[in-house]
Write a protein that holds these residues in place. Sequence first.
Motif, PDB file in Angstrom:
ATOM      1  N   ASN A   1       1.042  -1.198   0.013  1.00  0.00           N
ATOM      2  CA  ASN A   1      -0.012  -0.037  -0.126  1.00  0.00           C
ATOM      3  C   ASN A   1       0.922   1.357   0.150  1.00  0.00           C
ATOM      4  O   ASN A   1       2.115   1.387   0.628  1.00  0.00           O
TER       5      ASN A   1
ATOM      6  N   GLY B   1      -5.355   9.136  -3.447  1.00  0.00           N
ATOM      7  CA  GLY B   1      -4.999   7.445  -2.681  1.00  0.00           C
ATOM      8  C   GLY B   1      -6.339   7.106  -2.829  1.00  0.00           C
ATOM      9  O   GLY B   1      -6.502   5.878  -2.864  1.00  0.00           O
TER      10      GLY B   1
ATOM     11  N   ARG C   1      -7.105  11.418   5.958  1.00  0.00           N
ATOM     12  CA  ARG C   1      -6.950  11.908   4.575  1.00  0.00           C
ATOM     13  C   ARG C   1      -7.121  13.567   4.617  1.00  0.00           C
ATOM     14  O   ARG C   1      -7.762  13.927   5.346  1.00  0.00           O
TER      15      ARG C   1
HETATM   16  N1  LIG Z   1      -4.802   3.072   0.458  1.00  0.00           N
HETATM   17  C1  LIG Z   1      -4.078   4.335  -0.187  1.00  0.00           C
HETATM   18  C2  LIG Z   1      -3.975   4.424  -1.461  1.00  0.00           C
HETATM   19  C3  LIG Z   1      -2.463   5.089  -1.885  1.00  0.00           C
HETATM   20  O1  LIG Z   1      -2.569   6.215  -2.497  1.00  0.00           O
HETATM   21  C4  LIG Z   1      -4.906   5.606   0.086  1.00  0.00           C
HETATM   22  O2  LIG Z   1      -6.259   5.529   0.507  1.00  0.00           O
HETATM   23  O3  LIG Z   1      -4.362   6.698   0.154  1.00  0.00           O
END
Ligand SMILES: N[C@@H](CC=O)C(=O)O
Length: 344
Positions: free
Chosen positions: A149, A180, A235
Motif C-alpha cells: 500500500n 489515494g 485524509r
Molecule cells: N490506500 C491508499 C492508496 C494510496 O495512494 C490511500 O487511500 O491513500
Amino acid sequence: MSVNVGILGGTGAVGQRFIQLLDGHPDFELVAITASDESAGKSYREAAKWRVDSPIPNWVGDIEVRATEPEAVPDDVDLLFSSLPSGVAEVVEPQFTEAGYVVSSNSSNSRMADDVPLVIPEVNGEHLDLLEVQQDERGWDGALVKNPNCSTITMVPTLAALDRFGLETVHVSTLQAVSGAGYDGVTSMEIIDNVIPHIGGEESKMETESRKLLGSFDGSEIEQHDVDVSASCNRVPTLDGHLENVWAETAEDIDTDDARDAFADAPTLDLPSAPDPLIEVFENPDRPQPRLDRTLGGGMQIAVGGLQETSGGLQYNCLAHNTIRGAAGASLLNGELLVREGWV
Ligand SMILES: N[C@@H](CC=O)C(=O)O
C-alpha cells in the motif's frame, strides 16, 4: 532488450500513471490494455477519463481496450501490471497466472498471502525467490508479485534503514492525499476545508505489511519482523503525496547523525525506475512538503525531514508520491526486478 507488457485495469487513476510511466520506458513496450466490459472494444482515448498531468500519449490513445480475461490478451505479452479493483483482482489475477502470465500487481488483495512476495526492490528484493514456493504450491506457470500500500511504501524504506539499530516499536500518523482514494473516492464537499481522520483498512495495512516487508526469507517462508507498528491514518486536501509523521524506537541509542548516515546508506539499484539516492534528507525543518517534494526522483524518491532524537529513538517526517512510488511506479520497479532476476 524489449519486453512486451500489458496493463490490467488501465483506465483508472493508477492505470493512467502506468501509461505515463511506460511512455518512453527503455525496456518495456506497452502492447495491451484491459478494462471493464463496458470499456472493452473502445479506443483508450474514448474509454479513459484522462486526468494525469501530461497528455495521453498519441499512440496509447488509439489502442483498443481489451476485456480483462486471459483469452483477450496476446500471447506475446511477457509481463502484466495490475491496477484492478481488489475485488476483481482477487478473481482475475489467478486466472492470468494460471494461464502463464507474470503479474506485478498494485491491487491490495493477497498482499499478506504466505506464498505471495510483497516487495519493495530496495528493501526486500530477495523475497522474490518465494515465487518458487508459489509456483510449486499453486501449480502456476505464471507468477504473482505485489507491491505494498502507498502509505506503507512511504515509511518502510526509512524503517529498513533504521533497522541496523534494532527496530522495536513504530508509531506513525499519516496525512494522505485525495488521489489515494481514486477519482471518485472523496467528494469535494467532504474534503475541502476538512480532514477525515479515517481511511478504511489503511491502519491495519500499514501495521501488517511493514512486518512482512521487513521480514526475512529462509528459502521456504517469510518470517515476519517483530516490530510493533501502530498507525493513525488521515485524509487531507492535497492532491498527490502522502506525508507521514513517524516515531521509531530502537534497541540501540540513535542520534540524528546516525540516522542521516543510515538513510544515506539506503540501497540504490541499477534499474531504470530506481531513484538515486533512495532517501533524500532535508535539513530545513519545514520540508518535505507534498506540493514541493512529491516529484523528487521522478516521484520515486522518499523524502525525509524533521529529524529529532526522542527518549527511545527518533522522530521524523517522510513523504512519497502515492500514485508513483506508492502505486504504479512501485509495480513498474517490481517488474524491472522480475526481468533482471529472470522471472520474465
Ligand atoms: N490506500 C491508499 C492508496 C494510496 O495512494 C490511500 O487511500 O491513500
